[in-house]
Design a protein around this motif. Sequence first.
Motif, short mmCIF file in Angstrom:
data_model
loop_
_atom_site.label_atom_id
_atom_site.label_comp_id
_atom_site.label_asym_id
_atom_site.label_seq_id
_atom_site.Cartn_x
_atom_site.Cartn_y
_atom_site.Cartn_z
N ARG A 113 0.83 -1.21 0.00
CA ARG A 113 0.00 0.00 0.00
C ARG A 113 0.86 1.26 0.00
NH1 ARG A 113 -5.14 0.86 0.33
NH2 ARG A 113 -5.55 -1.33 0.84
N VAL A 165 -4.21 -5.17 -7.52
CA VAL A 165 -4.62 -3.77 -7.34
C VAL A 165 -5.93 -3.52 -8.07
CG1 VAL A 165 -3.96 -1.36 -7.63
CG2 VAL A 165 -2.20 -3.10 -7.27
N TYR A 172 -7.56 2.95 -3.38
CA TYR A 172 -7.20 1.67 -3.96
C TYR A 172 -7.78 0.53 -3.12
CZ TYR A 172 -3.64 4.50 -6.27
OH TYR A 172 -3.00 5.45 -7.00
N LEU A 174 -6.60 -3.18 -2.35
CA LEU A 174 -5.54 -4.18 -2.49
C LEU A 174 -6.09 -5.53 -2.07
CD1 LEU A 174 -2.21 -2.58 -1.22
CD2 LEU A 174 -2.77 -3.34 -3.52
#
Length: 206
Positions: A113, A165, A172, A174
């Motif tokens: 991250r 991703v 985002y 993850l």
Amino acid sequence: MQHAGHRGTSSGKTTVLNALSAFIPAEERVITIEDAAELRLQQPHVLRYETRSGNAEGEGAITIRDLVRTALRLRPDRIIVGEVRGAEALDMVQACNTGHDGSFSTLHANSARDGLARLETMVLMADSGLPIRAIRQQVASAFELIIHCARLRSGQRRVVEIAEVDLEDEGYHLRPLFRWNPAQDRLEPTGARPERVVRRYLWEEG
């Protein structure tokens, strides 16, 4: 695009890039860009570029960003940048979104991250004027997988996480696919399904 983030020097990022490069088809045209040649690709169609420092007056320097832009004009199938550290991150992201799928690069970060946040910062260094949401959309589109490498206190090097991703709302998402188990000293699947890979496969198959 695969991106290997890591926690410091000698964490194994070049070893990982060399291992990944073994899966590149022999017929593809590949350009590598590095400060000093460390990658050892075995494919027959590889162009290797290296940066150059300027003279005492700062003239004659050739930067990674210069080489990425030059590489794009040569229309390679893939571009491999040994390490992105600045504004060239924007050119690399745009290259991955304009037909250079399967390109690789690395950067320094403390986690998968953190690697995305650092990449955003480097894209902003290009002064493109893009809003942060547009940058995140481009980054998420360019990068499918993050491979996070680390050097342990013992000096051993390990891949500690592989994550997919995706873009979710304003940030985002993850999706960890593999994590290193220190007790067993091995990389183990998390059980998560690689959604982007599945979507791309279904789209390609029609």
